[in-house]
Motif scaffolding. Structure first.
Motif, PDB file in Angstrom:
ATOM      1  N   SER A  51       2.211   6.215  -7.470  1.00  0.00           N
ATOM      2  CA  SER A  51       1.754   6.577  -6.305  1.00  0.00           C
ATOM      3  C   SER A  51       0.636   6.686  -8.161  1.00  0.00           C
ATOM      4  CB  SER A  51       1.402   7.363  -6.291  1.00  0.00           C
ATOM      5  OG  SER A  51       1.962   8.538  -6.845  1.00  0.00           O
TER       6      SER A  51
ATOM      7  N   GLU B   9       7.735   7.609  -7.132  1.00  0.00           N
ATOM      8  CA  GLU B   9       6.844   7.795  -7.065  1.00  0.00           C
ATOM      9  C   GLU B   9       5.763   8.523  -7.332  1.00  0.00           C
ATOM     10  OE1 GLU B   9       7.220  10.358  -2.844  1.00  0.00           O
ATOM     11  OE2 GLU B   9       4.961  10.942  -3.360  1.00  0.00           O
TER      12      GLU B   9
ATOM     13  N   LEU C 155       5.564   4.763   0.849  1.00  0.00           N
ATOM     14  CA  LEU C 155       6.229   6.389   0.662  1.00  0.00           C
ATOM     15  C   LEU C 155       6.464   6.695   1.773  1.00  0.00           C
ATOM     16  CD1 LEU C 155       3.395   7.234  -1.170  1.00  0.00           C
ATOM     17  CD2 LEU C 155       5.179   6.521  -2.416  1.00  0.00           C
ATOM     18  N   THR C 156       6.255   6.263   3.050  1.00  0.00           N
ATOM     19  CA  THR C 156       6.968   6.659   4.037  1.00  0.00           C
ATOM     20  C   THR C 156       8.332   6.416   4.909  1.00  0.00           C
ATOM     21  OG1 THR C 156       6.476   5.253   5.741  1.00  0.00           O
ATOM     22  CG2 THR C 156       4.317   6.862   5.453  1.00  0.00           C
TER      23      THR C 156
ATOM     24  N   LYS D 239       0.945  -1.004  -0.060  1.00  0.00           N
ATOM     25  CA  LYS D 239       0.204   0.174   0.361  1.00  0.00           C
ATOM     26  C   LYS D 239       1.029   1.137  -0.061  1.00  0.00           C
ATOM     27  CE  LYS D 239      -2.542  -1.386   3.962  1.00  0.00           C
ATOM     28  NZ  LYS D 239      -3.459  -1.358   4.749  1.00  0.00           N
ATOM     29  N   MET D 240       0.241   2.059  -0.547  1.00  0.00           N
ATOM     30  CA  MET D 240       1.217   3.466  -0.004  1.00  0.00           C
ATOM     31  C   MET D 240       1.422   4.034   0.073  1.00  0.00           C
ATOM     32  SD  MET D 240       1.901   4.600  -4.107  1.00  0.00           S
ATOM     33  CE  MET D 240       1.855   3.009  -4.102  1.00  0.00           C
ATOM     34  N   SER D 241       0.699   3.718   1.522  1.00  0.00           N
ATOM     35  CA  SER D 241       0.399   3.995   3.345  1.00  0.00           C
ATOM     36  C   SER D 241       1.844   3.403   3.406  1.00  0.00           C
ATOM     37  CB  SER D 241      -0.238   4.718   4.298  1.00  0.00           C
ATOM     38  OG  SER D 241      -1.254   3.055   4.027  1.00  0.00           O
ATOM     39  N   GLN D 242       2.425   2.031   3.332  1.00  0.00           N
ATOM     40  CA  GLN D 242       3.297   1.347   3.945  1.00  0.00           C
ATOM     41  C   GLN D 242       4.720   1.745   3.111  1.00  0.00           C
ATOM     42  OE1 GLN D 242       2.077  -2.166   3.039  1.00  0.00           O
ATOM     43  NE2 GLN D 242       1.531  -3.161   4.641  1.00  0.00           N
TER      44      GLN D 242
END
Lengths: 460, 303
Positions: free
Chosen positions: A432, A428, A272-273, A267-270
């Motif tokens: 995304s 990115e 991209l951080t 997931k992007m939330s996993q």
């Protein structure tokens, strides 16, 4: 009237002090540093060697190594204090040039990613090192020496690690999904089809993980984009020009696009951080939530007994295989190697002591200590031949030797750091889904052209 | 500024020579401080925007004047255009609409209610404002992340969790900023509403004006000065808002929440292009000035 005069005199005095203080700030670093040196020697003959390094996670293996060097160095040099300055890993690239810029803050010793050596030496931040007069220098791997020698053919850093990159794959998940073990993919298509199989057979598992965001910084450039690009027929920098549009770039971006658009990535939330790496190494991989991971050999450092997530069976569960070239074209596989060096800040006070510290930190004993702590590959030929180092369980030293025959290094060019951030943006955007691969490449081309100038870019 | 300038000649005419000198003397430290810490950096910023100053590489050792190159590059840069768009979106929805309307609504509804009610509601709203931006960011991150409170709630009533910060990044940062900044507008409007004379409203009421008419025809026109002041202040605060967005989304995913301050930071400190970053800050300043003038023109009020 007398009162008025006093006020006037006071104001003038205050002004003088004020301007003096200001000119001190703006003054050359040379003056300041000599003043500083006099002040400290007068205060009791203590000298300070500041050592700035990246603290990459809570395990802080670099800190453990440097603390041990600090103890030895202070013992060998009475009156010298070593001051360790750990810098948060995700902030390192920004904070280190800011520290090096000014004589008051410039560290005597700093950890420098080898790709920054050209840019930082041209900026006047790094001191050339007199390595020829140092007997140990002959014990460093010749190929790695090239990466720390700037375009002016001076050496600006002593390497303390190197690395290789490849694919981790989870043998247990592969077996469950009916995929062959051992797995040795011969092309990107085989990697993608294995990911698709995982996706359909094991829907709760992340099929393929790679660094994909700006927050990942150089990891996104090197572990993801360059691992793909150098497996095509194109490279990043050819014949003195940055290749900003090429079939190879497009294929690489298409690979990333395929992974994410088919839902085979995290997931992007996993991903991209800034914590993505830590989540991968201490949660997703140990808890077997991910099947294939494109990354570097050093991940094993986390799973060592001293690491943040001790996991003795790690390499029974995950195999580490070579990344294939795009269509399996010769030489069949690809890898990237970088590495970190210790450098001396050109604007620091105790430059000679700084180099002495580096010599000790990278000597046979301390380099072996570091390599075994961190899971890094050693740049020293004597450590590489050491049975204790090669025989260490739970590491990839054995396979890494083969990977290195397929390896590439990053362009040694002062503009590389800026180009690298453009790459991270491009990756990115594709990951995304905010830009299609060809549009992202065009934007990248413009961004690089802006940084390096129109005469330094090429299209293939 | 106009007001200050027009006041000075008067003082000059009134005072005798000695007083003038004394005034100048007493003012000189503050002028000096202004000069050193405000004017000099401002001029330097202006100058650096026309150079290729960098944090590393040859340009760091030898900075050169490059004319308008930074601005030419900027207008050819798609990311710059995206971040201008994001900035305007963020500004309009979080500051001009969100904070102002919410702030006014809360202040208006609190107006004339009993003290206990006022102090309870007031302190709840203000708690969002006194929290430092980075704390706000953590609060909202804890609320919106994959395993956060928002998802725990919607899962408990049988929905699939949503990656809020990635699916609705702009909406998320706008809501967080409204939550953070509303208290400021609320306090400005509370003060302004308190100054509206009761007699005028009562007179209107006797004349048969409805509550809505009283609000639109009397209350709002009477506080229009505060509205503009508040709008300008809120706009400038929001234009410079960095910490909240940076800590919540870092400008991502992609460039979805990349506002000008974030873009400036990325260019100056991640991309190492200080000169270019400075040029972006000038554009940011320009947007602030234009927006402020626009408000004054639109609402026909002088500060």
């Amino acid at each position: 009237m007398a009162a008025k005069k006093r006020i006037l005199a006071g104001t003038v005095a205050a002004l003088t002090v004020f301007t003096a203080a200001c000119s001190g700030n703006a003054g050359t670093n040379g003056t300041n540093s000599t003043e500083g040196a006099e002040a400290t020697s007068a205060a009791g003959a203590t000298k300070t060697v500041k050592v700035a390094y990246g603290k990459w996670n809570e395990t802080d293996n670099w800190g453990k190594w440097l603390t041990s060097v600090k103890a030895d160095f202070e013992k060998a040099n009475p009156g010298v204090t070593v001051e360790l300055q750990p810098i948060e890993g995700s902030q390192y690239a920004t904070k280190i040039p800011l520290l090096m810029m000014d004589g008051k803050t410039a560290p005597e010793v700093l950890a420098e990613d080898s790709f920054m050596i050209n840019a930082d030496s041209e900026a006047g931040y790094l001191e050339p090192l007199a390595v020829d007069a140092w007997e140990d220098w002959g014990k460093f791997n010749e190929g790695i020496k090239a990466a720390v020698t700037a375009t002016d053919s001076k050496v600006y850093g002593v390497p303390f690690s190197t690395d290789v990159r490849g694919l981790y794959y989870n043998k247990e998940l592969f077996k469950k999904a009916g995929l062959p073990v051992p797995w040795e993919p011969k092309s990107w298509d085989e990697v993608l089809s294995a990911s698709r199989t995982i996706k359909s057979k094991l829907p709760d598992i992340i099929p393929f993980w790679m660094n994909s965001g700006k927050a990942g910084q150089e990891a996104t450039t090197m572990q993801t984009f360059e691992m793909l690009l150098y497996g095509t027929d194109d490279e990043l920098y050819e014949d003195g020009k940055w290749v900003t549009q090429s079939p190879g770039i497009l294929s690489s971006l298409n690979f990333i696009h395929t992974i994410y658009s088919e839902g085979m990535g995290p997931k992007m939330s996993q991903v991209l951080t800034a914590q993505a790496g830590q989540v991968l190494e201490t949660d997703l991989m140990p808890n077997q939530k991910v099947a294939i991971v494109l990354n570097g050999n050093w991940l094993t450092g986390n799973w060592a007994a001293s690491g943040s997530k001790p996991w003795p069976e790690a390499l029974d569960v995950y195999g580490f295989v070579k990344m294939p070239t795009e269509k399996g074209q010769a030489p069949g596989f690809t890898s990237m190697s970088g590495g970190w060096t210790l450098s001396v800040g050109a604007k620091s006070t105790e430059k000679e002591l700084g180099f002495e510290f580096i010599k000790m930190a990278t000597n046979e004993q301390h380099n072996k200590e570091f390599a075994m702590l961190d899971g890094a590959l050693t740049p020293r030929t004597d450590v590489a031949a050491d049975a204790e180092y090669t025989g260490q369980p739970g590491t990839l030293y054995g396979v890494a030797a083969e990977f290195i025959t397929y390896t590439h290094v990053r362009p040694t060019n002062a503009n590389y750091p800026a180009v690298s951030t453009s790459i991270q943006e491009m990756v990115e955007k594709v990951a995304s889904g905010s830009l299609a691969p060809d549009a992202a490449m065009q934007e990248y081309a413009k961004s690089v052209e802006r940084t390096v100038g129109a005469d330094k870019v090429a299209t293939k | 500024m106009e007001a200050i300038n027009s006041r000075f000649p008067k003082a000059k005419r009134k005072g005798n020579g000695g007083e003038q000198w004394r005034a100048a003397l007493f003012l000189s430290p503050s002028w000096l401080l202004l000069l050193l810490f405000f004017f000099v950096p401002a001029v330097l910023t202006f100058y650096f925007a026309f150079t290729n100053m960098a944090l590393t590489g040859a340009a760091a050792a030898n900075t050169q004047f490059v004319g308008f190159q930074n601005f030419v590059n900027m207008f050819q840069d798609a990311t710059f255009r995206i971040s201008v768009g994001n900035t305007i979106l963020f500004l309009i929805f979080s500051a001009v609409i969100g904070q102002q309307v919410m702030g006014f609504l809360i202040a208006f509804l609190m107006n004339g209610r009993n003290r206990v009610f006022r102090s309870v509601v007031g302190s709840i709203v203000i708690s969002g404002w006194v929290a430092p931006e980075v704390v706000c960011a953590f609060v909202w991150f804890a609320f919106l992340n994959d395993t956060g409170t928002a998802n725990a709630f919607i899962q408990s009533i049988g929905f699939e969790p949503i990656a809020w910060l990635y699916t609705f990044p702009m909406v998320s940062v706008i809501i967080a900023n409204v939550w953070h900044g509303t208290a400021f507008s609320m306090m400005v409007f509370q003060a302004a509403l308190g100054d509206v004379p009761k007699e005028v409203e009562e007179a209107a009421m006797i004349d048969g004006a409805s509550a809505w008419q009283r609000l639109i025809r009397i209350t709002i026109p009477m506080i229009s000065g505060s509205v503009v002041t508040n709008m300008v202040l809120v706009t400038l605060q929001t234009l410079g808002s960095f910490t909240l967005i940076y800590a919540l989304t870092g400008g991502g995913p992609g460039n979805a929440t990349e506002t000008l301050p974030i873009y400036m930071y990325h260019q100056a400190f991640v991309n190492y292009q200080l000169g270019y970053g400075t040029a972006i800050s000038l554009v940011l300043l320009l947007i602030g000035i234009v927006a402020s003038l626009l408000y004054m023109k639109l609402l026909k009020v002088k500060l």
